[in-house]
Design a protein around this motif. Structure first.
Motif, PDB file in Angstrom:
ATOM      1  N   GLU A  37      -5.861  36.356  44.196  1.00 29.94           N
ATOM      2  CA  GLU A  37      -4.845  35.779  43.321  1.00 29.94           C
ATOM      3  C   GLU A  37      -5.355  34.503  42.654  1.00 29.94           C
ATOM      4  O   GLU A  37      -5.103  34.271  41.470  1.00 29.94           O
ATOM      5  CB  GLU A  37      -3.577  35.483  44.133  1.00 29.94           C
ATOM      6  CG  GLU A  37      -2.782  36.718  44.516  1.00 29.94           C
ATOM      7  CD  GLU A  37      -2.225  37.429  43.299  1.00 29.94           C
ATOM      8  OE1 GLU A  37      -1.946  36.751  42.289  1.00 29.94           O
ATOM      9  OE2 GLU A  37      -2.090  38.660  43.335  1.00 29.94           O
ATOM     10  N   ARG A  38      -6.078  33.670  43.398  1.00 32.27           N
ATOM     11  CA  ARG A  38      -6.630  32.462  42.789  1.00 32.27           C
ATOM     12  C   ARG A  38      -7.636  32.798  41.705  1.00 32.27           C
ATOM     13  O   ARG A  38      -7.670  32.158  40.652  1.00 32.27           O
ATOM     14  CB  ARG A  38      -7.299  31.604  43.874  1.00 32.27           C
ATOM     15  CG  ARG A  38      -6.324  30.837  44.745  1.00 32.27           C
ATOM     16  CD  ARG A  38      -7.040  29.740  45.516  1.00 32.27           C
ATOM     17  NE  ARG A  38      -8.092  30.263  46.378  1.00 32.27           N
ATOM     18  CZ  ARG A  38      -7.906  30.642  47.630  1.00 32.27           C
ATOM     19  NH1 ARG A  38      -6.693  30.561  48.175  1.00 32.27           N
ATOM     20  NH2 ARG A  38      -8.903  31.097  48.363  1.00 32.27           N
ATOM     21  N   HIS A  41      -7.668  35.556  39.877  1.00 32.80           N
ATOM     22  CA  HIS A  41      -6.929  36.059  38.715  1.00 32.80           C
ATOM     23  C   HIS A  41      -6.231  34.927  37.974  1.00 32.80           C
ATOM     24  O   HIS A  41      -6.207  34.901  36.724  1.00 32.80           O
ATOM     25  CB  HIS A  41      -5.906  37.092  39.168  1.00 32.80           C
ATOM     26  CG  HIS A  41      -6.532  38.385  39.613  1.00 32.80           C
ATOM     27  ND1 HIS A  41      -7.755  38.812  39.165  1.00 32.80           N
ATOM     28  CD2 HIS A  41      -6.087  39.356  40.484  1.00 32.80           C
ATOM     29  CE1 HIS A  41      -8.065  39.970  39.714  1.00 32.80           C
ATOM     30  NE2 HIS A  41      -7.063  40.317  40.539  1.00 32.80           N
ATOM     31  N   ALA A  42      -5.646  33.981  38.714  1.00 33.79           N
ATOM     32  CA  ALA A  42      -4.962  32.864  38.060  1.00 33.79           C
ATOM     33  C   ALA A  42      -5.951  32.015  37.273  1.00 33.79           C
ATOM     34  O   ALA A  42      -5.647  31.553  36.150  1.00 33.79           O
ATOM     35  CB  ALA A  42      -4.252  32.015  39.112  1.00 33.79           C
ATOM     36  N   ARG A  71      -6.737  33.908  34.135  1.00 33.88           N
ATOM     37  CA  ARG A  71      -5.627  33.826  33.163  1.00 33.88           C
ATOM     38  C   ARG A  71      -5.557  32.449  32.528  1.00 33.88           C
ATOM     39  O   ARG A  71      -5.326  32.316  31.316  1.00 33.88           O
ATOM     40  CB  ARG A  71      -4.315  34.153  33.870  1.00 33.88           C
ATOM     41  CG  ARG A  71      -4.144  35.632  34.228  1.00 33.88           C
ATOM     42  CD  ARG A  71      -2.701  35.935  34.583  1.00 33.88           C
ATOM     43  NE  ARG A  71      -2.245  35.159  35.728  1.00 33.88           N
ATOM     44  CZ  ARG A  71      -2.330  35.597  36.995  1.00 33.88           C
ATOM     45  NH1 ARG A  71      -2.875  36.785  37.247  1.00 33.88           N
ATOM     46  NH2 ARG A  71      -1.897  34.848  37.975  1.00 33.88           N
ATOM     47  N   LYS A  72      -5.790  31.412  33.332  1.00 35.27           N
ATOM     48  CA  LYS A  72      -5.747  30.056  32.802  1.00 35.27           C
ATOM     49  C   LYS A  72      -6.870  29.822  31.809  1.00 35.27           C
ATOM     50  O   LYS A  72      -6.691  29.174  30.766  1.00 35.27           O
ATOM     51  CB  LYS A  72      -5.842  29.063  33.958  1.00 35.27           C
ATOM     52  CG  LYS A  72      -5.614  27.619  33.543  1.00 35.27           C
ATOM     53  CD  LYS A  72      -5.566  26.734  34.767  1.00 35.27           C
ATOM     54  CE  LYS A  72      -5.286  25.295  34.359  1.00 35.27           C
ATOM     55  NZ  LYS A  72      -5.240  24.403  35.535  1.00 35.27           N
ATOM     56  N   ASP A  83     -10.174  21.441  37.860  1.00 32.69           N
ATOM     57  CA  ASP A  83     -10.084  22.875  37.546  1.00 32.69           C
ATOM     58  C   ASP A  83     -11.294  23.342  36.758  1.00 32.69           C
ATOM     59  O   ASP A  83     -11.819  24.436  36.969  1.00 32.69           O
ATOM     60  CB  ASP A  83      -8.797  23.155  36.761  1.00 32.69           C
ATOM     61  CG  ASP A  83      -7.553  22.932  37.617  1.00 32.69           C
ATOM     62  OD1 ASP A  83      -7.699  22.971  38.850  1.00 32.69           O
ATOM     63  OD2 ASP A  83      -6.455  22.707  37.052  1.00 32.69           O
TER      64      ASP A  83
END
Length: 320
Positions: free
Chosen positions: A155-156, A158-159, A162-163, A199
């Motif tokens: 999930e991280r 994929h996030a 997406r970001k 990030d």
């Protein structure tokens, strides 16, 4: 005679005076010579090795659950750093704080063992058999915890993707609960900038790791394709040689069959000629037998005639 005969006989005789054992000599100690040093002391028992010093009881269920919770909290840090020795030390320190004495090396080894067991049970759980799935989950009770760790990792990723695809939009960020003045806005902007830098750093490291993984995957695919090509060429060469051997075997079998047939025809012709020769011999033997019988009958008839003529002459002489 051997000139050394007496020497050989004397040395071969165990009772010869030259070979008799001499009495032992007792040497008195020299008072001027210092006494010999005492023997060195025996070595003590070896010190326990590092494995014996670190030998601790097995991991309990509560200890393993606490370790998985700590590892789940540190999973993002493990993925974003290459040298994770400090992270294993942090996990060991947290376990010590909870009352569990484990070294960083033991934590690392335990994690590897758990991942190995998870992979084994995951292969069984993926099967449609519910009994096998239940048995696998019963044999490894921490399957769900590891599944949550890996799902959170996915999930991280994929996030982050997406970001990165969306881009960073400042209007989407939170105000932090309404008006806080210019200083609050500046502080929020600084915090957002720091978060964005973190990030970006994490995304850059993830991209580098992803590019390395892709390169490794491409290299593995290239090696796999090369191996498949080599295996395919070897199989083709093997099949070609197998076909050549079969063709040669068929040709040899056909040649042997033709030779067998030729020899059989020759044998049959020889048997026919032998039979005809035997018949000719039998026929000649019968002809000779018939001729011999005819001559014997002629001689018998001639003998009868002579006997009859002699009897007739004897009868005529008696009558006169």
């Amino acid at each position: 005679m051997d000139p050394f005969h007496h020497l050989n006989s004397s040395f071969s005789n165990p009772y010869h005076p030259l070979l008799a054992s001499s009495p032992p000599h007792h040497f008195a100690p020299d008072p001027l010579r210092p006494p010999p040093p005492p023997p060195p002391p025996l070595p003590a028992d070896p010190a326990p090795t590092s494995l014996e010093r670190e030998r601790l009881p097995q991991w309990s269920h509560a200890e393993t659950a606490a370790f998985l919770t700590i590892r789940a909290n540190l999973d993002h840090a493990f993925l974003s750093t290459k040298r994770n020795k400090a992270l294993w030390e942090a996990a060991s320190a947290r376990l010590h704080a909870l009352g569990f004495a484990r070294t960083p090396d033991q934590c690392k080894s335990k994690w590897k063992n758990l991942v190995t067991r998870f992979k084994g049970t995951e292969a069984v759980v993926a099967q449609p058999d519910p009994q096998a799935t239940a048995a696998a989950r019963g044999s490894f009770p921490f399957h769900d915890e590891l599944r949550r760790i890996f799902d959170a990792r996915v999930e991280r990723a994929h996030a982050l993707e997406r970001k990165k695809a969306k881009g960073k939009d400042p209007d989407d960020q939170d105000d932090g609960g309404g008006g806080g003045g210019v200083e609050g806005d500046e502080e929020d902007e600084e915090e957002e900038q720091v978060d964005d830098d973190d990030d970006d750093r994490a995304s850059g490291e993830t991209m580098r790791s992803g590019s390395k993984k892709r390169r490794r995957q491409k290299a593995a695919a290239t090696r796999r394709s090369g191996l498949e090509g080599e295996v395919e060429s070897m199989l083709r060469e093997f099949m070609r040689r197998q076909l050549e051997m079969e063709e040669r075997w068929l040709e040899a079998a056909e040649a042997r069959e033709a030779e067998r047939r030729a020899r059989e025809e020759e044998w049959r012709a020889a048997m026919v000629a032998l039979g005809e020769e035997r018949l000719a011999l039998v026929r000649r033997w019968r002809e000779r037998e018939d001729a011999w019988r005819a001559r014997a009958e002629e001689r018998e008839e001639h003998r009868h005639q002579l006997v009859a003529a002699l009897l007739a002459k004897l009868g005529a002489g008696d009558a006169s």
